[in-house]
Design an enzyme around this catalytic site. Structure first.
Site, PDB file in Angstrom:
ATOM      1  N   HIS A 299      -4.399   1.550   2.560  1.00 53.12           N
ATOM      2  CA  HIS A 299      -4.030   1.727   1.229  1.00 53.12           C
ATOM      3  C   HIS A 299      -2.329   1.612   0.287  1.00 53.12           C
ATOM      4  O   HIS A 299      -2.048   1.736  -0.370  1.00 53.12           O
ATOM      5  CB  HIS A 299      -3.961   3.308   1.074  1.00 53.12           C
ATOM      6  CG  HIS A 299      -4.994   3.956  -0.231  1.00 53.12           C
ATOM      7  ND1 HIS A 299      -4.475   3.054  -1.195  1.00 53.12           N
ATOM      8  CD2 HIS A 299      -5.683   3.978  -0.682  1.00 53.12           C
ATOM      9  CE1 HIS A 299      -4.750   3.562  -2.467  1.00 53.12           C
ATOM     10  NE2 HIS A 299      -5.825   3.998  -2.137  1.00 53.12           N
TER      11      HIS A 299
ATOM     12  N   ASP B 251      -4.450  -2.094  -3.141  1.00 56.57           N
ATOM     13  CA  ASP B 251      -5.701  -0.789  -3.744  1.00 56.57           C
ATOM     14  C   ASP B 251      -6.426  -0.309  -3.504  1.00 56.57           C
ATOM     15  O   ASP B 251      -7.305  -1.714  -3.688  1.00 56.57           O
ATOM     16  CB  ASP B 251      -4.651   0.329  -5.119  1.00 56.57           C
ATOM     17  CG  ASP B 251      -4.386  -1.258  -5.699  1.00 56.57           C
ATOM     18  OD1 ASP B 251      -5.154  -2.166  -6.105  1.00 56.57           O
ATOM     19  OD2 ASP B 251      -3.284  -1.773  -6.670  1.00 56.57           O
TER      20      ASP B 251
END
Length: 399
Positions: free
Chosen positions: A373, A377
């Site tokens: 992350h 995304d």
């Protein structure tokens, strides 16, 4: 001019390598590029090639011993030339320094008690000691100058605690000591899982066109190259080409930032006797399907024979792990840092699905993308899977 043969550094956190065997003996003539010795690192057993033409001399590396990275273990000299004196054969500072600087970058800084002043400990060993709960003050170092290495910490962790208590009657439980590869897998997956913020995106995709294209390609490539094309080969080719449109997923997360790559070196997870290794197919984005199939077959054979070469496992930018051949429907895979994504591939199987409001039987497969992350995304991951789904539904357009 004499050329030194050193224990190579094949990964960021490698501290030592185990010398398995010499392919040549003292006084033999060697040719640059031919296999010279076999070593075992934290990744695999592999062959190391001769760095130059000449005569093998001044061998100091003993088969079966763990040798620090960068240490000179032999020399290649001209006929009649003598190897340099022992003082000149000490650990190569440049090689060792490079390894230590990479190791430092890979360390996650934590607030922990300092090691006693009298003990030297590598960053990797310090991290492993914290994970395993080993008191480094009780560990005896085997590295240069008594430095505590990761292998020392691992050995201390595996040692039975001293106790005067009488063992309970009955048959004792068997304990299987981890192999080098098994220990590495445990260490690396723990590090990745606890330091990389994973998230997962899953997509079911119709695979009828992929099956048809594979049958056609297999017929042609088996006839011209005598190579069987697998679903993994097709996915390597398609994923590599799709990644060119999604550079964030084909990147490395480093201390300096996100490093975007303009090439796709595709890692392919291969099961071996004592674990899994990720062999690399370089420049998969430009390789033909036949070239990919040939490379995949070659590295798989070397991996299972324990004969991997350094280039076989270096510099992957993305990894595919396919468990479809084991009839696994769906799974999630753990990222291999500094890569930021890995694709888990399930089996292709007939399923009843809705097609224009009516039930129909279709060949379906499930893909799960694991992402870091910090580099990507959910939207980026979803767009990548959308483009990959289109490529799988029409592989001819991409290949």
């Amino acid at each position: 001019m004499a050329f030194s043969v050193v224990m190579p550094a094949l990964e960021m956190a490698q501290e030592t390598g185990k010398l398995i065997a010499w392919r040549k003996k003292e006084g033999d003539r060697v040719t640059k590029g031919e296999p010279l010795l076999e070593i075992e690192t934290d990744k695999a057993v592999m062959e190391v090639e001769a760095p130059a033409d000449g005569i093998l001399a001044g061998i100091t590396g003993v088969a079966g011993s763990d040798i620090p990275v960068g240490q000179t273990i032999a020399w290649i000299v001209a006929p009649g030339e003598k190897p340099p004196a022992e003082k000149e054969s000490a650990t190569a500072p440049a090689a060792r320094g490079k390894t230590e600087s990479h190791t430092t970058q890979a360390v996650v800084v934590t607030s922990e008690a300092p090691v006693a002043q009298s003990a030297r400990i590598s960053p990797k060993a310090r991290r492993l000691a914290k994970e395993l709960g080993v008191d480094v003050a009780t560990v005896r170092g085997s590295g240069p100058g008594g430095e505590i290495l990761a292998s020392d910490v691992q050995a201390a962790s595996a040692a039975p605690p001293a106790s005067s208590a009488t063992a309970a009657p009955g048959k004792p439980a068997s304990v299987e000591a981890p192999t080098t590869l098994g220990r590495l897998m445990a260490e690396r997956t723990t590090q990745s899982w606890t330091t990389v913020p994973h998230f997962f995106v899953t997509r079911e995709i119709e695979a009828a066109a992929l099956n048809e294209y594979r049958a056609k390609a297999t017929s042609e490539i088996e006839r011209t190259h005598n190579i069987r094309v697998t679903h993994t080969d097709l996915l390597v080719a398609l994923v590599a080409r799709v990644l060119l449109k999604h550079p964030r997923l084909n990147s490395s997360f480093t201390a300096e930032g996100i490093r975007l790559h303009n090439h796709v070196h595709m890692g392919v997870a291969i099961a071996v006797n004592d674990g899994v290794v990720a062999a690399v197919i370089p420049n998969a984005h430009t390789a033909t399907l036949a070239e990919i199939a040939q490379k995949r077959r070659d590295v798989a054979e070397r991996a299972r024979a324990g004969k991997l070469r350094p280039a076989d496992i270096a510099d992957a930018t993305f990894t595919i792990s396919n468990l479809g051949m084991y009839h696994v429907d769906q799974f999630t895979a753990i990222i291999t840092p500094p890569q930021v994504a890995i694709l888990a591939v399930g089996a292709i199987a007939d399923q009843v699905v809705a097609v224009e409001g009516e039930p129909a039987v279709r060949s379906m497969m499930t893909l799960t993308l694991s992402c870091d992350h910090r580099a990507a995304d959910g939207a980026r991951a979803a767009m990548f899977l959308n483009d990959l789904a289109e490529a799988i539904r029409d592989p001819q357009r991409m290949l």
